[in-house]
Write a protein that holds these residues in place. Sequence first.
Motif, mmCIF file in Angstrom:
data_model
loop_
_atom_site.group_PDB
_atom_site.id
_atom_site.type_symbol
_atom_site.label_atom_id
_atom_site.label_comp_id
_atom_site.label_asym_id
_atom_site.label_seq_id
_atom_site.Cartn_x
_atom_site.Cartn_y
_atom_site.Cartn_z
ATOM 1 N N LEU A 219 11.127 -35.143 43.783
ATOM 2 C CA LEU A 219 11.233 -36.654 44.733
ATOM 3 C C LEU A 219 10.672 -36.420 45.795
ATOM 4 N N GLN B 30 20.129 -38.266 42.003
ATOM 5 C CA GLN B 30 19.559 -37.801 43.308
ATOM 6 C C GLN B 30 20.425 -37.445 44.537
ATOM 7 N N GLY C 73 7.730 -40.589 48.008
ATOM 8 C CA GLY C 73 7.868 -42.044 46.439
ATOM 9 C C GLY C 73 7.040 -40.425 45.430
ATOM 10 N N LYS C 74 6.400 -39.571 45.718
ATOM 11 C CA LYS C 74 6.114 -39.315 44.945
ATOM 12 C C LYS C 74 6.967 -38.010 43.801
ATOM 13 N N LYS C 75 6.263 -38.201 42.746
ATOM 14 C CA LYS C 75 7.811 -36.889 41.823
ATOM 15 C C LYS C 75 6.297 -36.079 41.172
ATOM 16 N N VAL D 217 16.056 -34.967 41.026
ATOM 17 C CA VAL D 217 16.291 -35.685 40.842
ATOM 18 C C VAL D 217 17.127 -35.292 39.418
ATOM 19 N N GLN E 240 13.473 -33.587 38.544
ATOM 20 C CA GLN E 240 11.955 -34.114 38.766
ATOM 21 C C GLN E 240 12.496 -33.879 41.195
#
Length: 137
Positions: free
Chosen positions: A42, A109, A46-48, A91, A40
């Motif tokens: 990030l 991360q 904070g949006k994924k 991530v 993912q």
Amino acid sequence: MSSAKTLKADGKTTATDQVFLVVEAAATVPSKPLHLGEAQLLTADGKKFVASDKVDKMDTLAYPWIQPGWWSKGRYVFEVPATALPGAQAVFTLPVSGLYSEPLPPEAQVDLGIDEAAAKQLGSAPAEVYDLDEKKK
């Protein structure tokens, strides 16, 4: 790390109205072979974003077995708006097996080091085509 407007894979081209962010990665494991999970992206706010479904899993680092003591290289491709790039982190999750699911599965991360200048470059001047087939060779 690269950005592109269009991807070429398996002889087919796919375009986006956003930006394809191609993250090159390498992984190894200490004791047991495993497959990495899907990655993912990030964002700083904070949006994924999940890895793009326009790229076959076989063309990513999520496909090969990661072997102890051996480094496997590959890539993940994200389809994101250029505004999501500054401060973005990748991530990488590890699979969890067994009958019980883990509430906090293990993950790594990684800060991609995309500052405002790098984000501007990646977002405003992406390559016309990123050839995933060429990168396999």
